[in-house]
Motif scaffolding. Sequence first.
Motif, short mmCIF file in Angstrom:
data_model
loop_
_atom_site.label_atom_id
_atom_site.label_comp_id
_atom_site.label_asym_id
_atom_site.label_seq_id
_atom_site.Cartn_x
_atom_site.Cartn_y
_atom_site.Cartn_z
N GLY A 13 0.94 -1.14 0.06
CA GLY A 13 -0.18 0.06 0.02
C GLY A 13 1.11 1.27 -0.03
N CYS A 14 2.09 1.02 0.22
CA CYS A 14 2.92 2.31 -0.02
C CYS A 14 3.31 2.68 -1.46
CB CYS A 14 4.22 2.14 0.96
SG CYS A 14 4.07 2.45 2.65
N LEU A 15 3.95 3.65 -1.59
CA LEU A 15 4.03 4.12 -2.97
C LEU A 15 5.62 4.21 -3.52
CD1 LEU A 15 2.40 7.71 -3.12
CD2 LEU A 15 1.38 5.20 -3.49
N ALA A 16 6.39 3.89 -2.63
CA ALA A 16 7.88 3.79 -3.01
C ALA A 16 8.73 2.93 -1.72
CB ALA A 16 8.72 4.88 -3.41
N GLN A 50 12.09 0.53 -5.21
CA GLN A 50 11.22 -0.05 -6.11
C GLN A 50 10.14 1.27 -6.05
OE1 GLN A 50 9.39 -4.18 -6.09
NE2 GLN A 50 10.77 -4.19 -4.15
N ALA A 51 9.23 1.33 -7.04
CA ALA A 51 8.23 2.49 -6.83
C ALA A 51 6.91 2.05 -7.46
CB ALA A 51 8.76 3.64 -7.40
N ASP A 52 5.68 2.35 -7.20
CA ASP A 52 4.42 2.20 -7.76
C ASP A 52 4.39 2.85 -8.84
OD1 ASP A 52 1.84 2.37 -8.79
OD2 ASP A 52 1.07 2.07 -6.82
N ASP A 53 4.39 2.14 -10.36
CA ASP A 53 4.52 3.03 -11.48
C ASP A 53 3.38 3.93 -11.86
OD1 ASP A 53 2.95 1.14 -12.77
OD2 ASP A 53 4.14 0.09 -13.83
N GLN A 54 2.30 3.94 -11.13
CA GLN A 54 1.29 4.78 -11.55
C GLN A 54 1.70 6.41 -10.61
OE1 GLN A 54 -2.39 2.90 -9.82
NE2 GLN A 54 -2.81 3.35 -12.46
N VAL A 55 2.73 6.41 -9.80
CA VAL A 55 3.00 7.45 -9.21
C VAL A 55 4.41 7.86 -9.69
CG1 VAL A 55 1.24 7.61 -7.47
CG2 VAL A 55 3.71 6.50 -7.02
#
Lengths: 184, 184
Positions: free
Chosen positions: B115-118, B145-150
């Motif tokens: 649920g985190c962004l990165a 790593q990161a959520d590629d939506q943000v």
Amino acid sequence: MRADVPLPHAYRLLNHGPVTLVTSAAAGLRNVMAASWAMPLDFDPPKVAVVIDRNTFTRQLVEAAGEFALNIPGRTMADASYRVGSRSGRELDKFAAHGLQTFDAVKIGAPLLGGCLAWLECRVLDEPAVQGKYDLFLAEVVSAQADDQVFKDGRWLARLDREPTIHHVAGGHFFATGEPFAVE
Amino acid sequence: MRADVPLPHAYRLLNHGPVTLVTSAAAGLRNVMAASWAMPLDFDPPKVAVVIDRNTFTRQLVEAAGEFALNIPGRTMADASYRVGSRSGRELDKFAAHGLQTFDAVKIGAPLLGGCLAWLECRVLDEPAVQGKYDLFLAEVVSAQADDQVFKDGRWLARLDREPTIHHVAGGHFFATGEPFAVE
């Protein structure tokens, strides 16, 4: 209006991770550079940590004087903030080149930048090992002020959104500080 | 979708000063705490600096394992971020108490927070003097790593405003990351 910030509240000026402008002075010379890598290190007495690259003119001045100030710019100073981060003070007087006004600090010799939202005056702590190895300066905050239109009674105000502080990502890409909210 | 972030871009996950959640694990125990006092320390190899108070359970685990992760929460995790910052992992399993999901890190033993962004996986650099004196940990980022939506192609995306990162001021008062802008 500029107002004193009690030292135990000084960390709150920096806690949300805004861009800072580092001002310094020594032997009749002065400089200003941008630094995003700055954070609180302790509450009371307040301390900060900031990275000052060994190749910068600011580094020379900070090492000579043992002092610097962290000035916190708002959105209207974003252009100047980026430009002072892109040129060396060895090449030009960045204050004159970018029309930056200054005023005297309370406790240190470095000038403070007019038009900023908050100011932390810092004395370098003697930690040559991390300075030399990581370009990391640890310092005690000896005086703090803020514009009472944006920071009052130990709090950044909601109307900060009229002139938000700014956060740098990379290469001139910024975020403005956004909507305030509280969690119980 | 989670995507790897090339290590030379890892500092950009942290450069704008968001709240981080520090996860750690050692000897079958694990914990999570909030930390706003975290910043990049170097570009490549990427390094970070973070303050981990000597009285925290996280400190014990980080000292035992020599590793931790910085997880970057978005607005929807602000409540949980504040609550994990207000209780000690000695009293309760904060993951279970707050319904926090975890997944395995790539290179370290500490869990990463769903649920985190990165996410930045970090190995502690051996600097016992500043650790002991200032509670300051310097670490190398060994995987990111990161959520590629943000965050994509080395940049936080403008649509980050759908789920902004967050910045803590003090006592549960936060700012969301606001409007993006660029300066030439």
